[in-house]
Design an enzyme around this catalytic site. Structure first.
Site, short mmCIF file in Angstrom:
data_model
loop_
_atom_site.label_atom_id
_atom_site.label_comp_id
_atom_site.label_asym_id
_atom_site.label_seq_id
_atom_site.Cartn_x
_atom_site.Cartn_y
_atom_site.Cartn_z
N THR A 116 60.21 -12.63 -58.95
CA THR A 116 59.77 -12.96 -57.93
C THR A 116 58.84 -11.28 -57.31
O THR A 116 58.61 -10.83 -58.10
CB THR A 116 61.49 -11.85 -57.28
N VAL A 117 57.86 -12.28 -56.86
CA VAL A 117 57.28 -11.36 -56.94
C VAL A 117 56.78 -10.64 -54.89
O VAL A 117 57.28 -10.52 -54.35
CB VAL A 117 56.03 -11.95 -57.14
N MET B 212 62.48 -16.18 -57.67
CA MET B 212 60.92 -16.61 -57.44
C MET B 212 60.22 -16.74 -56.24
O MET B 212 58.89 -17.17 -55.73
CB MET B 212 61.13 -18.03 -58.27
N PRO B 213 61.11 -16.27 -55.04
CA PRO B 213 60.30 -16.06 -53.93
C PRO B 213 59.13 -15.72 -53.92
O PRO B 213 58.87 -14.72 -55.36
CB PRO B 213 61.81 -15.02 -53.14
N TYR B 214 58.80 -15.30 -52.73
CA TYR B 214 56.97 -14.17 -52.28
C TYR B 214 57.41 -13.45 -51.48
O TYR B 214 57.25 -13.94 -50.11
CB TYR B 214 55.95 -15.26 -52.59
#
Lengths: 70, 70, 70, 70, 70, 70
Positions: free
Chosen positions: E42-43, E1-3
């Site tokens: 993750t983006v 889920m981090p950017y």
């Protein structure tokens, strides 16, 4: 010379100091290896976002974690 | 109308309130003078990043400061 | 070592190469003078945003410019 | 799949947990409705900036609030 | 889920499509391995900045490249 | 006075001018309604990211679209 900004959840999900060092070293090495970027001027900034302030799927991560297991 | 974001180290390296005011005033004046941008809608945001979270040269600033003088 | 990001309107409002150099030099000098930051590792990134993509007051700058003089 | 970052003043102007949930839900819904973006992978990050660190019109919001009513 | 947001020089220094894929895969793998973050959400966003708009040491990279070899 | 940055895929997935106006108006209205923020100084910036440069799940959106329907 690249600039990298990483935003991830803080609070009790915050990374440890050791993990942050690994992330900084790892991203810098990746950009050097793949793109031949100079590590000396590569900047990596990690931002820890409170779980109430991080939304995914229209809900805060605080709410997401209540519903999900992991 | 421009938007300016400044990220720098916090913790004991954090700027004082007076220094932050000088930075806000100085950047706004610079964009007005050079680009004729309207100061009234110029936004300046200063973010103080913990030294463990700020990486340069593949190491956190916490580690960099241990090695370096200044 | 600070990182500065400036977003402003592009298209026919885009700054010239000379103006961009002045902004980069000016911001770097300001942070060095006020905060004693090392100019050698100060990063300044200017992003030119199409006027359709930049909103102020609930309208794009394209629309704002039609209504306003200047 | 879009990424949204919202920066606003913190300190005593910080939004409540309920307000943050409404913002996250509202922005995600807007992007889904207008652009048909998948809500499941829409990320919304709210950052609360200390009033001393947020500048508008060449002054910090701390200073702006002293001068203005609201 | 981090950017993750990576800004680097574009123009003739821009990474190839293959290099961009390697960066995206590599950063996602790193965050999964070190922090156990879910790769699926993750983006990673890579932004190519024109060399006139990227400043280091008070000069644009266009100017830096004229002075330096490499 | 809040600042909002929206990053989404460009190329043939880029929003139309009308859709961008709707997003700018909608986000500004949402922040005014929920948080009582002044619309006149709310800034919304939409950035269109080439599909090769936008990664999700360890792959660029270019690759993701080849595999997926929609």
């Amino acid at each position: 010379m690249p600039y990298v900004n990483i935003k991830l959840t803080g609070d009790h999900e915050a990374p440890s100091r050791t993990q942050k060092s690994e992330i900084i070293a790892g991203v810098t090495e990746l950009l050097s290896r793949v793109l031949n970027k100079n590590p000396a001027s590569t900047v990596v900034i990690i931002e820890e976002i409170p779980m109430d302030n991080y939304g995914l799927g229209g809900k805060s991560i605080t709410e997401v974690r209540k519903t999900n297991t992991k």
